[in-house]
Scaffold this motif. Structure first.
Motif, short mmCIF file in Angstrom:
data_model
loop_
_atom_site.label_atom_id
_atom_site.label_comp_id
_atom_site.label_asym_id
_atom_site.label_seq_id
_atom_site.Cartn_x
_atom_site.Cartn_y
_atom_site.Cartn_z
N VAL A 1 0.83 -1.20 0.00
CA VAL A 1 0.00 0.00 0.00
C VAL A 1 0.87 1.25 0.00
N ALA A 2 0.50 2.23 -0.82
CA ALA A 2 1.26 3.48 -0.89
C ALA A 2 1.26 4.19 0.45
N ASN A 3 2.35 4.88 0.76
CA ASN A 3 2.50 5.53 2.06
C ASN A 3 1.40 6.53 2.36
N GLU A 4 0.87 7.19 1.32
CA GLU A 4 -0.17 8.20 1.54
C GLU A 4 -1.44 7.61 2.13
N PHE A 5 -1.60 6.29 2.04
CA PHE A 5 -2.80 5.65 2.58
C PHE A 5 -2.53 4.94 3.91
N LYS A 6 -1.39 5.23 4.54
CA LYS A 6 -1.04 4.58 5.80
C LYS A 6 -1.17 5.49 7.01
N ARG A 7 -1.14 6.79 6.82
CA ARG A 7 -1.23 7.75 7.91
C ARG A 7 -2.06 8.94 7.47
N PRO A 8 -2.96 9.44 8.34
CA PRO A 8 -3.39 8.79 9.57
C PRO A 8 -4.43 7.73 9.26
N GLY A 9 -4.34 6.61 9.87
CA GLY A 9 -5.25 5.50 9.59
C GLY A 9 -4.78 4.71 8.38
N PHE A 10 -4.93 3.41 8.43
CA PHE A 10 -4.53 2.54 7.33
C PHE A 10 -5.74 2.29 6.44
N ALA A 11 -5.76 2.93 5.28
CA ALA A 11 -6.91 2.83 4.36
C ALA A 11 -6.78 1.56 3.52
N ILE A 12 -7.73 0.65 3.68
CA ILE A 12 -7.65 -0.62 2.96
C ILE A 12 -8.51 -0.63 1.70
#
Length: 281
Positions: A142-153
């Motif tokens: 998963v791209a870093n932009e979707f890891k913080r804040p919250g892990f977007a699945i």
């Protein structure tokens, strides 16, 4: 595409601005405690499993009814660890987290919600009530932009649905088509005052007003003329859309059910969340 096994329904995505919402995973904890507990440590799945067996259970707050499937598959794959799953609405989860935090209770291990209005990121995460947990096995994909804040699945979009028993091709190719007289009283959508995702879509029209103005010119061959007191093409679109006698519903399911009903000669079209495509048969 089929909705509710009754009639065909297709979704239009091309040439349209899309409002995105995310399904996000959080782990509940205060920031200081998360560091002490080494939640971001590079543990292997085997190490996490052994630690979980010592605790015996994992508590899940989820806005998805599929939490029951998660419980069954997880307990089968990891015997010795029980999943205590709570299936609740987003607002119920937020209220429960707030009450428990005020009482000093850290009950949830994993929280799965839509953060369409930023409550988790801008409030709970900012205050250290929750910690953004990134599973090692899928985090690397998963791209870093979707890891913080919250892990977007996953990401959701708002799409236009229509009945393909009546329409053998896309009946519209621009958002502006929805303001035409032929669609008056035939456009369905969930109440934006009750559904944050619909409100988010309206916000995206305003945020992308330059694109809306350009699309208007492509569609009608001339520059848009704004109504008195209207600031940009996004607001103008919302004004004209509202004037086209919208059919307001309480849920996206109502929208796709009405559109997908079989045997209609003049069915409505509507705006609904992309996840409704999974109801096809």
């Amino acid at each position: 595409m089929f909705i509710s096994k009754r009639a065909t329904v297709a979704a239009i995505a091309s040439l349209m601005a899309l409002a995105l919402s995310t399904g996000t995973i959080w782990a509940q904890t205060a920031t200081a405690w998360s560091k002490k507990a080494a939640l971001d440590a590079p543990d292997t799945t085997e190490q996490l499993y052994e630690a979980a067996k010592k605790e015996g259970k994992v508590v899940l707050y989820s806005m998805s009814s599929r939490s029951k499937d998660v419980k069954a598959s997880f307990e089968k794959q990891y015997p010795g660890v029980t999943v205590e799953a709570y299936d609740m609405r987003n607002t119920e989860i937020f209220e429960k987290i707030e009450r428990e935090n005020a009482a000093g209770i850290k009950n949830a291990d994993v929280i799965f919600v839509k953060d369409s209005d930023g409550t988790m990121a801008n409030d709970f995460y900012a205050r250290g009530v929750v910690h953004s947990y990134v599973p090692k096995d899928i985090g690397v994909k998963v791209a870093n932009e979707f890891k913080r804040p919250g892990f977007a699945i996953y990401l959701e979009m708002k799409l236009v649905f229509y009945n393909t028993e009546v329409y053998d091709k896309d009946p519209i190719d621009s958002w502006w088509d929805l303001t035409r007289p032929e669609w008056k009283g035939k456009i369905m959508l969930t109440n934006p005052q009750a559904a944050i995702e619909t409100l988010g879509l309206f916000c995206s029209f305003v945020q992308n007003s330059a694109e809306m103005a350009a699309d208007y010119k492509r569609e009608f061959g001339q520059d848009i003329k704004l109504s008195p007191g209207i600031a940009n093409a996004g607001y103008e679109f919302i004004k004209r859309l509202a004037a086209n006698d919208l059919i307001i519903t309480s849920s996206d399911q109502e929208v796709v059910d009405a559109i997908g009903a079989a045997g209609q000669k003049n069915p409505p079209i509507g705006i609904a969340t992309s996840s409704k495509i999974r109801d096809k048969s």
